[in-house]
Write a protein that holds these residues in place. Structure first.
Motif, short mmCIF file in Angstrom:
data_model
loop_
_atom_site.label_atom_id
_atom_site.label_comp_id
_atom_site.label_asym_id
_atom_site.label_seq_id
_atom_site.Cartn_x
_atom_site.Cartn_y
_atom_site.Cartn_z
N PRO A 169 6.72 1.17 -15.01
CA PRO A 169 6.22 0.23 -13.99
C PRO A 169 7.18 -0.91 -13.73
CG PRO A 169 4.50 0.77 -15.59
CD PRO A 169 5.79 1.32 -16.14
N GLU A 170 7.39 -1.22 -12.45
CA GLU A 170 8.35 -2.27 -12.08
C GLU A 170 7.69 -3.63 -11.92
OE1 GLU A 170 10.83 -1.24 -8.82
OE2 GLU A 170 11.50 0.64 -9.71
N SER A 171 6.37 -3.72 -12.04
CA SER A 171 5.68 -5.00 -11.99
C SER A 171 4.34 -4.86 -12.70
CB SER A 171 5.46 -5.44 -10.53
OG SER A 171 4.32 -4.83 -9.98
N ASN A 172 3.58 -5.93 -12.71
CA ASN A 172 2.24 -5.90 -13.29
C ASN A 172 1.16 -5.91 -12.20
OD1 ASN A 172 3.94 -7.61 -15.52
ND2 ASN A 172 2.37 -6.33 -16.47
N TRP A 173 1.57 -5.68 -10.95
CA TRP A 173 0.61 -5.66 -9.86
C TRP A 173 0.07 -4.26 -9.65
CZ3 TRP A 173 -1.52 -9.94 -8.90
CH2 TRP A 173 -0.82 -11.15 -8.84
N CYS A 174 -1.20 -4.11 -9.94
CA CYS A 174 -1.88 -2.83 -9.85
C CYS A 174 -2.70 -2.76 -8.55
CB CYS A 174 -2.80 -2.69 -11.06
SG CYS A 174 -3.47 -1.05 -11.29
N CYS A 175 -2.75 -1.58 -7.95
CA CYS A 175 -3.42 -1.42 -6.65
C CYS A 175 -4.73 -0.65 -6.82
CB CYS A 175 -2.49 -0.66 -5.71
SG CYS A 175 -3.15 -0.43 -4.05
N PRO A 176 -5.88 -1.33 -6.65
CA PRO A 176 -7.18 -0.64 -6.74
C PRO A 176 -7.44 0.15 -5.45
CG PRO A 176 -7.53 -2.92 -6.14
CD PRO A 176 -6.05 -2.77 -6.36
N PRO A 177 -8.45 1.01 -5.41
CA PRO A 177 -8.65 1.90 -4.25
C PRO A 177 -9.38 1.27 -3.07
CG PRO A 177 -10.26 2.40 -5.93
CD PRO A 177 -9.36 1.35 -6.52
N PHE A 178 -8.74 0.24 -2.48
CA PHE A 178 -9.25 -0.41 -1.27
C PHE A 178 -8.07 -0.56 -0.30
CE2 PHE A 178 -11.48 -2.30 -4.94
CZ PHE A 178 -12.72 -1.71 -4.75
N TYR A 179 -8.19 0.04 0.87
CA TYR A 179 -7.08 0.07 1.82
C TYR A 179 -7.59 -0.23 3.22
CZ TYR A 179 -5.82 3.02 -2.13
OH TYR A 179 -5.64 3.52 -3.40
N PHE A 180 -6.78 -0.94 3.98
CA PHE A 180 -7.06 -1.15 5.39
C PHE A 180 -5.87 -0.58 6.17
CE2 PHE A 180 -6.39 -3.36 9.35
CZ PHE A 180 -7.65 -3.33 9.95
N TYR A 181 -6.15 0.37 7.07
CA TYR A 181 -5.09 0.98 7.86
C TYR A 181 -5.30 0.69 9.35
CZ TYR A 181 -3.88 3.64 3.67
OH TYR A 181 -3.50 4.00 2.41
N LYS A 182 -4.27 0.14 9.98
CA LYS A 182 -4.29 -0.02 11.43
C LYS A 182 -4.37 1.37 12.08
CE LYS A 182 -3.50 -3.29 13.61
NZ LYS A 182 -4.45 -4.20 14.32
N LYS A 183 -4.92 1.40 13.29
CA LYS A 183 -5.14 2.67 13.99
C LYS A 183 -3.86 3.51 14.06
CE LYS A 183 -5.53 2.71 18.50
NZ LYS A 183 -6.09 2.59 19.88
#
Length: 245
Positions: A169-183
């Protein structure tokens, strides 16, 4: 805006509790996990349809639940019947887009998350950035980072790199399963898959997308509770106090 809810998993770590019942419909604090999520999101007045992607094994449970709901819910069957034959989260997003003819911005979430904060804050953040966005939280445990999506950032919250389940891992920032995608970015998902984007982990598309356009990461403003095993579920069910607006 549409909200795609990924609920086609089999939650094998919660067997026998989820052997014949879907994890997103387990009751927490007196109501199903999905009801907590949808009632919160709906307070934003931004979402006009909730699209729940189920597997075939649990489709009738979701249909029965949706029929009783006051919200505009569409349930989609991805046709799978076991953990071994699952399509993968990114393919389930594509299935929802195709079957519902989606041509709009999309909030994409995993349907088995218990939160103490409102996802409306994430929607507001994405509107302010006017770009596709993810969430992030600080994780000190390297072993946990190796099992998650990990991001690196610029000073403006812009993602400079994202990797799913990195060996280093290159950082300690973890991504949980919440995403917003533009159209426009929703329309690129099939291109991502053709280009080699992974399909199993939901963050795989975000990892592909951030190499091609600006994607931002909002720091998670509260806690996400792990319903990973029987003991964890029983603990949360006793202690959960709801969403702090």
């Amino acid at each position: 805006m549409k909200c795609i809810i990924l609920a086609a998993g089999y939650a094998t770590r919660l067997y026998p509790l989820t052997e014949n019942f879907p994890k997103p419909l387990l009751p927490v604090g007196g109501k199903p996990i999905l009801d907590w999520l949808i009632s919160d999101i709906d307070s934003s007045d931004e979402v006009d349809e909730y699209i729940v992607v189920s597997n075939h094994k649990f489709i009738e449970h979701f249909n029965s639940w949706a029929q009783k709901s006051k919200y505009n819910i569409t349930v989609i069957d991805d046709g799978t019947v076991s953990n071994e034959t699952r399509l993968g989260a990114v393919n389930d997003i594509v299935l929802a887009v195709d079957k519902c003819g989606i041509d709009a911005d999309c909030l994409v979430i995993a349907g088995d998350n218990v939160l103490d904060f409102s996802l409306c804050k994430f929607i507001d953040y994405a509107k302010e950035k006017n770009a596709s966005c993810v969430m992030r939280y600080f994780e000190s445990d390297v072993n946990k980072l190796k099992k998650c999506g990990v991001i690196t950032l610029s000073g403006s919250d812009r993602i400079t790199a994202m990797a799913e389940k990195p060996a280093e891992p290159e950082s300690n920032w973890c991504c949980p399963p919440f995403y917003f995608y533009k159209k426009d970015d929703v329309m690129k998902i099939k291109d991502g898959i053709k280009d080699g984007c992974g399909v199993d982990a939901p963050g795989s598309y975000a990892a592909w997308l951030c190499k091609r356009t600006d994607v931002y990461a909002m720091e998670m403003p509260g806690k996400r509770f792990d319903v990973g095993n029987i003991e964890g579920y029983e603990k949360i069910n006793k202690e959960y106090k709801g969403i702090k607006q």
